[in-house]
Design an enzyme around this catalytic site. Structure first.
Site, PDB file in Angstrom:
ATOM      1  N   CYS A   2       0.861  -1.180   0.000  1.00 18.67           N
ATOM      2  CA  CYS A   2       0.000   0.000   0.000  1.00 18.67           C
ATOM      3  C   CYS A   2       0.899   1.233   0.000  1.00 18.67           C
ATOM      4  O   CYS A   2       2.105   1.128   0.204  1.00 18.67           O
ATOM      5  CB  CYS A   2      -0.862   0.044   1.254  1.00 18.67           C
ATOM      6  SG  CYS A   2      -1.834  -1.439   1.507  1.00 18.67           S
ATOM      7  N   ARG A  28       1.314   1.603  -5.968  1.00 18.52           N
ATOM      8  CA  ARG A  28       1.480   0.662  -4.851  1.00 18.52           C
ATOM      9  C   ARG A  28       0.149   0.035  -4.419  1.00 18.52           C
ATOM     10  O   ARG A  28       0.125  -0.850  -3.565  1.00 18.52           O
ATOM     11  CB  ARG A  28       2.082   1.387  -3.642  1.00 18.52           C
ATOM     12  CG  ARG A  28       3.446   1.986  -3.909  1.00 18.52           C
ATOM     13  CD  ARG A  28       3.959   2.677  -2.674  1.00 18.52           C
ATOM     14  NE  ARG A  28       4.162   1.730  -1.605  1.00 18.52           N
ATOM     15  CZ  ARG A  28       5.242   0.991  -1.441  1.00 18.52           C
ATOM     16  NH1 ARG A  28       6.242   1.096  -2.287  1.00 18.52           N
ATOM     17  NH2 ARG A  28       5.338   0.155  -0.430  1.00 18.52           N
ATOM     18  N   TRP A  74      -3.909  -1.640  -1.208  1.00 16.68           N
ATOM     19  CA  TRP A  74      -3.930  -2.876  -2.005  1.00 16.68           C
ATOM     20  C   TRP A  74      -4.331  -3.952  -1.018  1.00 16.68           C
ATOM     21  O   TRP A  74      -3.557  -4.345  -0.154  1.00 16.68           O
ATOM     22  CB  TRP A  74      -2.541  -3.123  -2.581  1.00 16.68           C
ATOM     23  CG  TRP A  74      -2.480  -4.349  -3.418  1.00 16.68           C
ATOM     24  CD1 TRP A  74      -1.936  -5.553  -3.087  1.00 16.68           C
ATOM     25  CD2 TRP A  74      -2.966  -4.487  -4.750  1.00 16.68           C
ATOM     26  NE1 TRP A  74      -2.075  -6.423  -4.127  1.00 16.68           N
ATOM     27  CE2 TRP A  74      -2.697  -5.804  -5.165  1.00 16.68           C
ATOM     28  CE3 TRP A  74      -3.619  -3.626  -5.636  1.00 16.68           C
ATOM     29  CZ2 TRP A  74      -3.056  -6.280  -6.415  1.00 16.68           C
ATOM     30  CZ3 TRP A  74      -3.957  -4.105  -6.888  1.00 16.68           C
ATOM     31  CH2 TRP A  74      -3.668  -5.419  -7.265  1.00 16.68           C
ATOM     32  N   ASN A 100       0.805  -0.210   6.074  1.00 16.25           N
ATOM     33  CA  ASN A 100       1.183  -1.028   4.923  1.00 16.25           C
ATOM     34  C   ASN A 100       1.854  -2.262   5.477  1.00 16.25           C
ATOM     35  O   ASN A 100       2.741  -2.155   6.311  1.00 16.25           O
ATOM     36  CB  ASN A 100       2.151  -0.212   4.047  1.00 16.25           C
ATOM     37  CG  ASN A 100       2.800  -1.040   2.963  1.00 16.25           C
ATOM     38  OD1 ASN A 100       2.258  -2.062   2.550  1.00 16.25           O
ATOM     39  ND2 ASN A 100       3.956  -0.594   2.511  1.00 16.25           N
ATOM     40  N   GLY A 101       1.435  -3.450   5.022  1.00 19.25           N
ATOM     41  CA  GLY A 101       2.060  -4.680   5.502  1.00 19.25           C
ATOM     42  C   GLY A 101       1.023  -5.663   5.984  1.00 19.25           C
ATOM     43  O   GLY A 101      -0.168  -5.530   5.680  1.00 19.25           O
ATOM     44  N   GLU A 469       7.936 -19.804 -20.219  1.00 21.41           N
ATOM     45  CA  GLU A 469       7.758 -18.438 -19.726  1.00 21.41           C
ATOM     46  C   GLU A 469       8.852 -17.521 -20.295  1.00 21.41           C
ATOM     47  O   GLU A 469       8.589 -16.374 -20.652  1.00 21.41           O
ATOM     48  CB  GLU A 469       7.752 -18.435 -18.189  1.00 21.41           C
ATOM     49  CG  GLU A 469       7.662 -17.070 -17.533  1.00 21.41           C
ATOM     50  CD  GLU A 469       6.407 -16.270 -17.887  1.00 21.41           C
ATOM     51  OE1 GLU A 469       5.496 -16.813 -18.516  1.00 21.41           O
ATOM     52  OE2 GLU A 469       6.367 -15.077 -17.555  1.00 21.41           O
ATOM     53  N   LYS A 473       7.886 -14.191 -22.425  1.00 16.22           N
ATOM     54  CA  LYS A 473       8.355 -12.842 -22.061  1.00 16.22           C
ATOM     55  C   LYS A 473       9.084 -12.228 -23.239  1.00 16.22           C
ATOM     56  O   LYS A 473       8.901 -11.063 -23.590  1.00 16.22           O
ATOM     57  CB  LYS A 473       9.298 -12.969 -20.863  1.00 16.22           C
ATOM     58  CG  LYS A 473       9.176 -12.091 -19.703  1.00 16.22           C
ATOM     59  CD  LYS A 473       7.921 -11.988 -18.917  1.00 16.22           C
ATOM     60  CE  LYS A 473       6.648 -12.496 -19.421  1.00 16.22           C
ATOM     61  NZ  LYS A 473       5.533 -12.549 -18.530  1.00 16.22           N
ATOM     62  N   GLU A 476       6.573 -11.236 -26.097  1.00 15.01           N
ATOM     63  CA  GLU A 476       5.600 -10.170 -25.878  1.00 15.01           C
ATOM     64  C   GLU A 476       6.209  -8.784 -25.733  1.00 15.01           C
ATOM     65  O   GLU A 476       5.561  -7.802 -26.074  1.00 15.01           O
ATOM     66  CB  GLU A 476       4.644 -10.485 -24.719  1.00 15.01           C
ATOM     67  CG  GLU A 476       5.266 -10.557 -23.350  1.00 15.01           C
ATOM     68  CD  GLU A 476       4.225 -10.917 -22.273  1.00 15.01           C
ATOM     69  OE1 GLU A 476       4.594 -11.581 -21.309  1.00 15.01           O
ATOM     70  OE2 GLU A 476       3.061 -10.509 -22.393  1.00 15.01           O
ATOM     71  N   HIS A 492      12.425 -33.849 -32.102  1.00 17.47           N
ATOM     72  CA  HIS A 492      11.230 -34.346 -32.790  1.00 17.47           C
ATOM     73  C   HIS A 492      10.649 -33.312 -33.751  1.00 17.47           C
ATOM     74  O   HIS A 492       9.486 -33.419 -34.131  1.00 17.47           O
ATOM     75  CB  HIS A 492      10.174 -34.770 -31.763  1.00 17.47           C
ATOM     76  CG  HIS A 492      10.631 -35.907 -30.892  1.00 17.47           C
ATOM     77  ND1 HIS A 492      10.840 -37.173 -31.375  1.00 17.47           N
ATOM     78  CD2 HIS A 492      10.986 -35.952 -29.583  1.00 17.47           C
ATOM     79  CE1 HIS A 492      11.267 -37.962 -30.409  1.00 17.47           C
ATOM     80  NE2 HIS A 492      11.374 -37.231 -29.301  1.00 17.47           N
ATOM     81  N   LYS A 591      -3.433  -5.722 -19.815  1.00 14.89           N
ATOM     82  CA  LYS A 591      -3.081  -6.382 -18.549  1.00 14.89           C
ATOM     83  C   LYS A 591      -4.129  -7.410 -18.135  1.00 14.89           C
ATOM     84  O   LYS A 591      -3.807  -8.467 -17.645  1.00 14.89           O
ATOM     85  CB  LYS A 591      -2.918  -5.310 -17.469  1.00 14.89           C
ATOM     86  CG  LYS A 591      -2.410  -5.838 -16.138  1.00 14.89           C
ATOM     87  CD  LYS A 591      -0.939  -6.175 -16.210  1.00 14.89           C
ATOM     88  CE  LYS A 591      -0.424  -6.837 -14.959  1.00 14.89           C
ATOM     89  NZ  LYS A 591       0.773  -7.625 -15.224  1.00 14.89           N
TER      90      LYS A 591
HETATM   91  C1  F6R Z   1       2.027 -12.385 -19.875  1.00 16.47           C
HETATM   92  C2  F6R Z   1       0.797 -12.126 -19.143  1.00 16.47           C
HETATM   93  C3  F6R Z   1      -0.419 -12.865 -19.552  1.00 16.47           C
HETATM   94  C4  F6R Z   1      -1.282 -13.237 -18.334  1.00 16.47           C
HETATM   95  C5  F6R Z   1      -2.618 -13.851 -18.777  1.00 16.47           C
HETATM   96  C6  F6R Z   1      -3.440 -14.311 -17.604  1.00 16.47           C
HETATM   97  O1  F6R Z   1       3.094 -11.637 -19.382  1.00 16.47           O
HETATM   98  O2  F6R Z   1       0.763 -11.329 -18.249  1.00 16.47           O
HETATM   99  O3  F6R Z   1      -0.106 -14.014 -20.295  1.00 16.47           O
HETATM  100  O4  F6R Z   1      -0.559 -14.143 -17.546  1.00 16.47           O
HETATM  101  O5  F6R Z   1      -3.337 -12.926 -19.526  1.00 16.47           O
HETATM  102  O6  F6R Z   1      -3.701 -13.238 -16.745  1.00 16.47           O
HETATM  103  P1  F6R Z   1      -4.159 -13.483 -15.249  1.00 16.47           P
HETATM  104  O7  F6R Z   1      -3.023 -14.108 -14.538  1.00 16.47           O
HETATM  105  O8  F6R Z   1      -4.514 -12.133 -14.739  1.00 16.47           O
HETATM  106  O9  F6R Z   1      -5.335 -14.409 -15.309  1.00 16.47           O
END
Ligand code: F6R
Length: 596
Positions: A2, A28, A74, A100-101, A469, A473, A476, A492, A591
Site C-alpha cells: 500500500c 502501490r 492494495w 502497509n504490511g 515463460e 516474455k 511479448e 522431434h 493487462k
Molecule cells: C504475460 C501475461 C499474460 C497473463 C494472462 C493471464 O506476461 O501477463 O499471459 O498471464 O493474460 O492473466 P491473469 O493471470 O490475470 O489471469
C-alpha cells in the site's frame, strides 16, 4: 503493498499535499484510499476506488488541521470496501492510523481487544492498531509512548503512520515495509516512497526496521521502539520529480522484476514454520482432494504447469489446462479440486473454466493477487499470492510469487518427505533472487544477441515451464520470434529451426540423469552451430558447450526454477529496451483480458 503519505506544517495545503502524494503512490495500490487530518479532533474521509474517487468524495468535505496522513490500499485482509479503507480509527475517534504490511498476530489481538469492549468496524488487520493505542492513552501514556507500546505488540510487517487529536505530530514506525522522511523548511513529510513529496524537498531520511519517527513542523526525531535515540544520515535526492512512480527505474517492468525479493518475502510471511516443518495457509480450510486440475492462461498457465508437477511429485494426480481449452472438453472431475491461477482474478477464460467446474459441483480455489477479484469471490476459496500491484503488462513478480504460493499450497496439502528441505530453499529464495538481480550478466547476453532471428528456450521437469515463460516474455516485449520447448522434444521437429543465428537458452540445474539428458540436448544444438546460453547452477558440465553462462546459486530444483526465470526476465527486458519498445505497454496486449 500500500502507499502511505504524511505531512506536518503545510497549513492550508495539507489536504492537497496528501492527495497529490497519494496520486504518485497509486502504483502501490489502487483499490481504496483515504486521508485523516488532526487538529483538536481527527477528521477522516475514505472510499473504495481510486484516488480520483477520493478527490470527488473530498469535494465539499470540511477537513481542518495542518497535520495529516493518507493511504492508498492494495487489499490483503478484507475486500476493498469503504469500511476496509484506511485510515482506521479507535472507539473514541481520536486516533487515526494508516498501515502497509501484514500483521500476523492480528486475530489474537483483535479477540483480546473485542473481549475488553472495543468495537471493530472493518475486516482489516490494521484496525487493531488504533484500538491498542486507545488503551495505552486511556492508561495515561503520552501519544508517543502509547504508539510505541502499541506497535511493539505487532508481529509481522508494517509501515505505520498515526495522528492523534490535539497533537501537531505525525508518528511513524517501520518493520519490513518502507518509510522515508522528507525534510522541508518548517514542514516535514513521510511516505512509502520519495515521489510522494519530491515536489517539496530533496532532503530525505530513510527509516530502518525497528525505528520510530516523530515529525513536527519544526523538527523530527528517530528512536528505537524502546525510545533510544538513533542517529540518521540525511540524504539528498538527485533525480527530479518527473521520474515518479517508477522509483527511478526506466520501466515498471524493471521495477517489478526488482521488487521480487520483497514480494516473495511477503508471500511467505506467516505461512511457513521452518522449525516445525509445516506450511499453513489461511482461508483454504482442510482440503484434501483426490486430484487437482489447474486452469489458467498465459504466464499463469506456466505457473500452473509448474504447480501440477509439484502436486504430482507429492503423489496427488494433477494436470494443468489452458482455461480456454478446458471448457471445450471438460475432463472427468470426480473429487478433484479445480484451481484457477490468475493474477488479476478477472481473466474471462479462467473465470469461465472455474464456473464450468463449479456448475459440475466440484470445489474451486482461486490463486490470485487481487483481493475481492471476481475469481476470489466466485470460488469456494481464495489464496493470495501477495505480490502487490503489477503495472507492467508483462507479468514478472506475479509469476515468481505464483510459483512460491503453489509450493505452499502443495506443501500444505501433502506430507512431502522433503518438506523441511523445500521450506529452507523457499526461505533462501528472496536473497538468492536479490543476488541474481545484483550480479546477472543478462544485459551483455541481450547485447550479444539483439539481432538474432529467433530465440529458443529449453528445459525439463520444473524447468520446462520456465522455458515456456522465458519465450513468452521474450516475444511479448521484444516482438521477436521465440519458442519454449521441453528439451527432449527438440529432436522431434523444432531442431529444424536451429541455426547459427538462433540462440538457445538452456536451463540446466543439478547433475542427475535429467540434467545429463538436457546437456545431451544442448550438444545437439551446439553441433548445429547455434549459440548456447546456459542458465546453470554449475553442477553439470553444460558450461563446456555454452557460449554464455547465466549463473544461479545451487538450490532445490523447485526454487532453481524461480532463479532461472529471473535471468530470463532480465534478458527479455534488455533486448526490448535495446529496441526502444514501450515495454510496459506492449503492442496489442492488455493487462487484464476480460473477453473469451
Ligand atoms: C504475460 C501475461 C499474460 C497473463 C494472462 C493471464 O506476461 O501477463 O499471459 O498471464 O493474460 O492473466 P491473469 O493471470 O490475470 O489471469
Amino acid at each position: 503493498m500500500c502507499g502511505i503519505i504524511g505531512c506536518v506544517g503545510r497549513d492550508d495545503a495539507t489536504l492537497d499535499t496528501l492527495v497529490h502524494g497519494l496520486s504518485t503512490l497509486e502504483y502501490r495500490g489502487y483499490d481504496s484510499a483515504g486521508v485523516a487530518t488532526a487538529s483538536n479532533s481527527v477528521d477522516v474521509v475514505k472510499t473504495s476506488g481510486k484516488i480520483e474517487e477520493l478527490r470527488e468524495t473530498l469535494e465539499g468535505a470540511a477537513l481542518t488541521g495542518d497535520v495529516g496522513i493518507g493511504h492508498t490500499r492494495w487489499s490483503t485482509h478484507g475486500p476493498p470496501t469503504d469500511a476496509n479503507s484506511h485510515p482506521h480509527q479507535d472507539c473514541t475517534g481520536d486516533v487515526a492510523v494508516v498501515h502497509n504490511g501484514i500483521i500476523e498476530n492480528y486475530q489474537h489481538l483483535r479477540d483480546e481487544l473485542a473481549a475488553s469492549g472495543h468495537t471493530f468496524t472493518s475486516d482489516t488487520d490494521t484496525e487493531v492498531i488504533p484500538h491498542l493505542v486507545e488503551d495505552q492513552l486511556a492508561e495515561g501514556a503520552e501519544p508517543e509512548r502509547a504508539i510505541r507500546n502499541a506497535v511493539s505488540r505487532l508481529e509481522g510487517s508494517y509501515a505505520v503512520a498515526v495522528v492523534v487529536a490535539g497533537h501537531g505530530t505525525v508518528y511513524a514506525a517501520r518493520n519490513d515495509s518502507p518509510l522515508v522522511l522528507g525534510l522541508g523548511e518548517d514542514e516535514t513529510f513521510l511516505a512509502s516512497d520519495v515521489p510522494a513529496f519530491r515536489d517539496y524537498t530533496d532532503q530525505v531520511v530513510y527509516l530502518d526496521d525497528g525505528e520510530f519517527a516523530r515529525l513536527e513542523d519544526k523538527g523530527w526525531t528517530v528512536t528505537t521502539l524502546d525510545g533510544d535515540p538513533v542517529e540518521k544520515d540525511v540524504d539528498t535526492i538527485d533525480w527530479d520529480p518527473e521520474e515518479t512512480g517508477k522509483s527511478g527505474y526506466d520501466h515498471y517492468m524493471l521495477k517489478e522484476i526488482h521488487e521480487q525479493p520483497r514480494a516473495l518475502r511477503q508471500c511467505l510471511r506467516g505461512r511457513v514454520d521452518e522449525m516445525a516443518g509445516t506450511v499453513t495457509i489461511e482461508d483454504v480450510g482442510d482440503l484434501s482432494p483426490d486430484g487437482v486440475q489447474f486452469v489458467a492462461c498465459g504466464t499463469s498457465y506456466h505457473a500452473a504447469l509448474y504447480g501440477a508437477q509439484l502436486f504430482r511429485d507429492a503423489g496427488i494426480p494433477a494436470q494443468a489446462f489452458l482455461a480456454s481449452e478446458y471448457v471445450t472438453s471438460v475432463p472427468p472431475l470426480s473429487d478433484a479440486l479445480v484451481v484457477g491461477v490468475t493474477q488479476s482474478g478477472e481473466t474471462a477464460d479462467t473465470l469461465s473454466a472455474l464456473r464450468t467446474a463449479r456448475k459440475r459441483g466440484v470445489k474451486t480455489l482461486a490463486v490470485t493477487n487481487v483481493v475481492g477479484s471476481t475469481a476470489a469471490r466466485e470460488c469456494n476459496h481464495a489464496f493470495y499470492i501477495r505480490a502487490g500491484p503489477e503495472i507492467g503488462v508483462a507479468a514478472s513478480k506475479t509469476f515468481s510469487t505464483q510459483q512460491v504460493a503453489l509450493n505452499q499450497l502443495a506443501l500444505s496439502m501433502t506430507d512431502a518427505d522433503a518438506t523441511r528441505e523445500i521450506i529452507s530453499a523457499l526461505r533462501d529464495l528472496p536473497s538468492n533472487v536479490q543476488r541474481i538481480l545484483d550480479e546477472s550478466t543478462a544485459r551483455s547476453v541481450a547485447e550479444t544477441y539483439e539481432n538474432a532471428d529467433a530465440y529458443f528456450f529449453i528445459g525439463r521437469g520444473y524447468q520446462y515451464p520456465v522455458a515456456l515463460e522465458g519465450a513468452l516474455k521474450m516475444k511479448e516485449i521484444t516482438y521477436k520470434h521465440a519458442e519454449g520447448f521441453a528439451s527432449g522434444e527438440l529432436k522431434h521437429g523444432p531442431l529444424a529451426l536451429v541455426t547459427e543465428n538462433t540462440p538457445v537458452f538452456a536451463v540446466v540445474t543439478g547433475d542427475d540423469e535429467q540434467a545429463r539428458k538436457i546437456v545431451g540436448n544442448v550438444k545437439e544444438v551446439e553441433a548445429r552451430d547455434a549459440p548456447v546460453v546456459a542458465i546453470s547452477d554449475g553442477q553439470s558440465d553444460v558450461s563446456r558447450y555454452a557460449d554464455h553462462v547465466l549463473e544461479i546459486p545451487e538450490t532445490h530444483p523447485r526454487t532453481a526454477a524461480v532463479l532461472a526465470n529471473t535471468h530470463l526476465q532480465l534478458v527479455a527486458y534488455h533486448v526490448a529496451n535495446l529496441f526502444g519498445h514501450n515495454i510496459d505497454k506492449p503492442r496489442n496486449l492488455a493487462k487484464s483480458v476480460t473477453v473469451e
